[in-house]
Design a protein around this motif. Structure first.
Motif, PDB file in Angstrom:
ATOM      1  N   LEU A 166      26.762  38.740  46.480  1.00  0.00           N
ATOM      2  CA  LEU A 166      26.143  39.270  47.843  1.00  0.00           C
ATOM      3  C   LEU A 166      26.816  39.140  48.737  1.00  0.00           C
ATOM      4  O   LEU A 166      27.261  37.767  49.395  1.00  0.00           O
ATOM      5  N   ASP A 167      27.301  40.104  49.971  1.00  0.00           N
ATOM      6  CA  ASP A 167      27.361  40.050  51.079  1.00  0.00           C
ATOM      7  C   ASP A 167      26.872  40.269  52.311  1.00  0.00           C
ATOM      8  O   ASP A 167      26.089  41.535  51.809  1.00  0.00           O
ATOM      9  N   VAL A 168      26.496  39.945  53.452  1.00  0.00           N
ATOM     10  CA  VAL A 168      25.846  40.653  54.468  1.00  0.00           C
ATOM     11  C   VAL A 168      26.177  40.792  55.792  1.00  0.00           C
ATOM     12  O   VAL A 168      26.893  39.748  55.994  1.00  0.00           O
ATOM     13  N   ARG A 169      25.765  41.438  56.716  1.00  0.00           N
ATOM     14  CA  ARG A 169      26.101  41.462  58.143  1.00  0.00           C
ATOM     15  C   ARG A 169      24.944  41.585  58.352  1.00  0.00           C
ATOM     16  O   ARG A 169      24.466  43.334  57.850  1.00  0.00           O
ATOM     17  N   VAL A 170      25.295  42.096  59.989  1.00  0.00           N
ATOM     18  CA  VAL A 170      23.847  42.421  60.695  1.00  0.00           C
ATOM     19  C   VAL A 170      24.405  43.738  61.750  1.00  0.00           C
ATOM     20  O   VAL A 170      25.431  43.143  62.739  1.00  0.00           O
ATOM     21  N   CYS A 171      24.041  44.439  61.978  1.00  0.00           N
ATOM     22  CA  CYS A 171      24.488  45.552  62.807  1.00  0.00           C
ATOM     23  C   CYS A 171      23.873  46.128  64.211  1.00  0.00           C
ATOM     24  O   CYS A 171      22.239  45.519  63.706  1.00  0.00           O
ATOM     25  N   MET A 172      24.169  47.279  64.585  1.00  0.00           N
ATOM     26  CA  MET A 172      23.047  48.088  65.168  1.00  0.00           C
ATOM     27  C   MET A 172      23.177  49.788  64.744  1.00  0.00           C
ATOM     28  O   MET A 172      24.009  49.662  64.998  1.00  0.00           O
ATOM     29  N   SER A 173      22.130  50.273  64.561  1.00  0.00           N
ATOM     30  CA  SER A 173      22.550  51.584  64.772  1.00  0.00           C
ATOM     31  C   SER A 173      21.179  52.449  65.699  1.00  0.00           C
ATOM     32  O   SER A 173      21.067  51.617  66.572  1.00  0.00           O
ATOM     33  N   LYS A 174      21.370  53.557  66.107  1.00  0.00           N
ATOM     34  CA  LYS A 174      20.686  54.236  66.721  1.00  0.00           C
ATOM     35  C   LYS A 174      19.261  54.603  66.550  1.00  0.00           C
ATOM     36  O   LYS A 174      18.156  55.079  67.779  1.00  0.00           O
ATOM     37  N   ARG A 217      18.475  51.741  70.347  1.00  0.00           N
ATOM     38  CA  ARG A 217      19.703  51.275  69.407  1.00  0.00           C
ATOM     39  C   ARG A 217      18.082  50.036  68.734  1.00  0.00           C
ATOM     40  O   ARG A 217      17.560  50.035  68.777  1.00  0.00           O
ATOM     41  N   CYS A 218      19.179  49.932  67.148  1.00  0.00           N
ATOM     42  CA  CYS A 218      17.496  49.271  66.023  1.00  0.00           C
ATOM     43  C   CYS A 218      18.318  48.432  65.598  1.00  0.00           C
ATOM     44  O   CYS A 218      20.282  48.401  66.014  1.00  0.00           O
ATOM     45  N   GLY A 219      17.700  47.540  65.124  1.00  0.00           N
ATOM     46  CA  GLY A 219      18.226  46.094  64.065  1.00  0.00           C
ATOM     47  C   GLY A 219      19.605  47.310  62.734  1.00  0.00           C
ATOM     48  O   GLY A 219      18.069  48.239  62.325  1.00  0.00           O
ATOM     49  N   LEU A 220      20.695  47.070  62.041  1.00  0.00           N
ATOM     50  CA  LEU A 220      20.312  47.635  60.845  1.00  0.00           C
ATOM     51  C   LEU A 220      20.991  45.920  60.248  1.00  0.00           C
ATOM     52  O   LEU A 220      22.123  44.986  60.403  1.00  0.00           O
ATOM     53  N   THR A 258      26.790  41.773  70.930  1.00  0.00           N
ATOM     54  CA  THR A 258      25.318  42.117  71.694  1.00  0.00           C
ATOM     55  C   THR A 258      26.107  43.147  72.529  1.00  0.00           C
ATOM     56  O   THR A 258      27.229  42.593  72.674  1.00  0.00           O
ATOM     57  N   ILE A 259      25.279  44.255  72.919  1.00  0.00           N
ATOM     58  CA  ILE A 259      26.048  45.365  73.679  1.00  0.00           C
ATOM     59  C   ILE A 259      24.659  45.305  74.670  1.00  0.00           C
ATOM     60  O   ILE A 259      23.595  45.643  73.922  1.00  0.00           O
ATOM     61  N   SER A 260      25.373  45.848  75.527  1.00  0.00           N
ATOM     62  CA  SER A 260      24.434  45.997  76.932  1.00  0.00           C
ATOM     63  C   SER A 260      23.261  45.456  76.835  1.00  0.00           C
ATOM     64  O   SER A 260      21.640  44.944  77.368  1.00  0.00           O
ATOM     65  N   GLY A 261      23.287  43.545  76.582  1.00  0.00           N
ATOM     66  CA  GLY A 261      22.557  42.912  76.358  1.00  0.00           C
ATOM     67  C   GLY A 261      21.427  42.155  75.843  1.00  0.00           C
ATOM     68  O   GLY A 261      20.293  41.584  75.792  1.00  0.00           O
ATOM     69  N   GLY A 262      22.086  43.354  74.415  1.00  0.00           N
ATOM     70  CA  GLY A 262      20.894  43.408  73.309  1.00  0.00           C
ATOM     71  C   GLY A 262      21.979  43.168  71.786  1.00  0.00           C
ATOM     72  O   GLY A 262      23.264  43.484  71.868  1.00  0.00           O
ATOM     73  N   HIS A 263      21.020  43.089  71.029  1.00  0.00           N
ATOM     74  CA  HIS A 263      21.524  42.631  69.388  1.00  0.00           C
ATOM     75  C   HIS A 263      20.679  42.548  68.098  1.00  0.00           C
ATOM     76  O   HIS A 263      19.127  42.211  68.503  1.00  0.00           O
ATOM     77  N   ALA A 264      20.844  42.624  67.448  1.00  0.00           N
ATOM     78  CA  ALA A 264      20.042  42.131  66.535  1.00  0.00           C
ATOM     79  C   ALA A 264      19.955  41.143  65.862  1.00  0.00           C
ATOM     80  O   ALA A 264      21.357  40.806  65.448  1.00  0.00           O
ATOM     81  N   GLY A 306      31.413  48.444  66.924  1.00  0.00           N
ATOM     82  CA  GLY A 306      31.531  47.626  67.104  1.00  0.00           C
ATOM     83  C   GLY A 306      30.474  46.571  67.541  1.00  0.00           C
ATOM     84  O   GLY A 306      30.210  46.142  68.300  1.00  0.00           O
ATOM     85  N   SER A 307      28.879  46.622  66.921  1.00  0.00           N
ATOM     86  CA  SER A 307      27.996  46.582  66.707  1.00  0.00           C
ATOM     87  C   SER A 307      27.900  44.911  65.392  1.00  0.00           C
ATOM     88  O   SER A 307      27.306  44.175  65.393  1.00  0.00           O
ATOM     89  N   CYS A 308      28.969  45.463  64.671  1.00  0.00           N
ATOM     90  CA  CYS A 308      29.043  45.147  63.373  1.00  0.00           C
ATOM     91  C   CYS A 308      29.036  43.099  62.994  1.00  0.00           C
ATOM     92  O   CYS A 308      30.127  42.927  63.932  1.00  0.00           O
ATOM     93  N   SER A 309      28.893  42.316  62.907  1.00  0.00           N
ATOM     94  CA  SER A 309      29.329  41.109  63.043  1.00  0.00           C
ATOM     95  C   SER A 309      29.775  41.260  61.479  1.00  0.00           C
ATOM     96  O   SER A 309      30.110  41.608  60.548  1.00  0.00           O
ATOM     97  N   ALA A 310      30.552  39.749  61.165  1.00  0.00           N
ATOM     98  CA  ALA A 310      31.306  39.463  60.264  1.00  0.00           C
ATOM     99  C   ALA A 310      30.449  39.652  58.862  1.00  0.00           C
ATOM    100  O   ALA A 310      29.728  39.588  59.264  1.00  0.00           O
TER     101      ALA A 310
END
Length: 261
Positions: free
Chosen positions: A120-128, A76-79, A42-48, A138-142
């Motif tokens: 297959l591995d996945v993680r979720v981040c944010m992009s611009k 910010r967007c989901g990635l 979570t960054i600035s109250g938002g997440h993906a 600093g936005s990505c999950s493990a």
């Protein structure tokens, strides 16, 4: 308003086809296996968020996913980020961004297919943005492990397998076998303990039909058993006493299974 354009949906579809492939074959499928919901930092109250399932059909892995943009922010967007390999090849990654059309939360779903996936591995981040596949620092999950192909290599030690007794003494064989997708590598040692005669091992390799190969050894030390073959469905062995002077095989032990598909 977020800089969402139809390019985001198009990019996801194109990447899903170009990088992840298209399903093939009509083999029976496993039941869908959901792998939960993963959240970015979570960054600035938002997440993906990212959630999905996978279904295995033959060697093809179908991965329906839903990417959720919950940033409530125009910058910010989901990635979704995938890490995988195909057919024993190098590790690859594929990134799928999604931006909600407004500052409100929104979801987007798509399906990718990995042909002959090793893992297959996945993680979720944010992009611009909807066209930016670089994660915001600093936005990505493990990383989360979603799928790993079962080991297709059969490997085992075999023996000791004995002949029948000649005056209480038995010949024997032992060794190692490895079968990878039907490709056989068999090695072993054959010991002659009946000093008057020799030792013989009969190895039956079944592909479309059984084929028997004989290995003999006389005296001290051991004789080598070596077979390489393909399309192998089964391997069996029996050990006997061998009268070399009269070309006579007797006192055989029972057939022993070394490998069966």
């Amino acid at each position: 308003m977020k800089s969402f354009v139809k390019l985001a949906l198009g990019l996801i579809s194109v990447l899903a086809l170009a990088l992840l492939g298209v399903p093939a074959g009509a083999a029976s499928a496993t039941a869908a296996d959901p792998w939960g919901t993963y959240k970015s930092v979570t960054i600035s109250g938002g997440h993906a968020e990212l959630k999905g399932t996978y279904t295995l059909t033959g060697d093809n892995l179908s991965v329906p996913i839903t990417i959720s943009d919950k940033t409530a922010d125009t910058t910010r967007c989901g990635l979704a980020v995938f890490r995988y390999s195909l057919s024993g090849g190098a590790t690859q990654t594929a990134n799928f961004p999604f931006c909600a059309p407004t500052a409100a939360d929104a979801d987007n779903s798509t399906t990718g297919t990995l042909n002959d996936a090793d893992f297959l591995d996945v993680r979720v981040c944010m992009s611009k943005s909807a066209t930016n596949t670089t994660p915001i620092a600093g936005s990505c999950s493990a990383w989360k492990d979603i799928y790993e192909k079962a080991d297709t290599v059969f490997e085992d030690d075999w023996g000791n397998f004995y002949s029948g007794a000649y005056k209480t003494v038995k010949n024997y064989a032992k060794g190692h076998v490895e079968v990878d997708k039907g490709d056989l590598s068999l090695d072993g040692r054959l010991y002659d303990k009946v000093k008057k005669y020799c030792a013989i091992a009969v190895v039956k390799v079944t592909t479309n039909s059984p084929d028997e190969q004989e290995f003999t050894h006389c005296g001290t030390g051991y004789g080598k058993i070596e077979i390489d073959d393909s399309g192998v469905k089964a391997v069996d062995i029996k050990v006997c006493v061998y009268d070399e002077a009269n070309d006579r095989t007797f006192k055989c032990g029972k057939w022993k299974s070394i490998y069966v598909d």
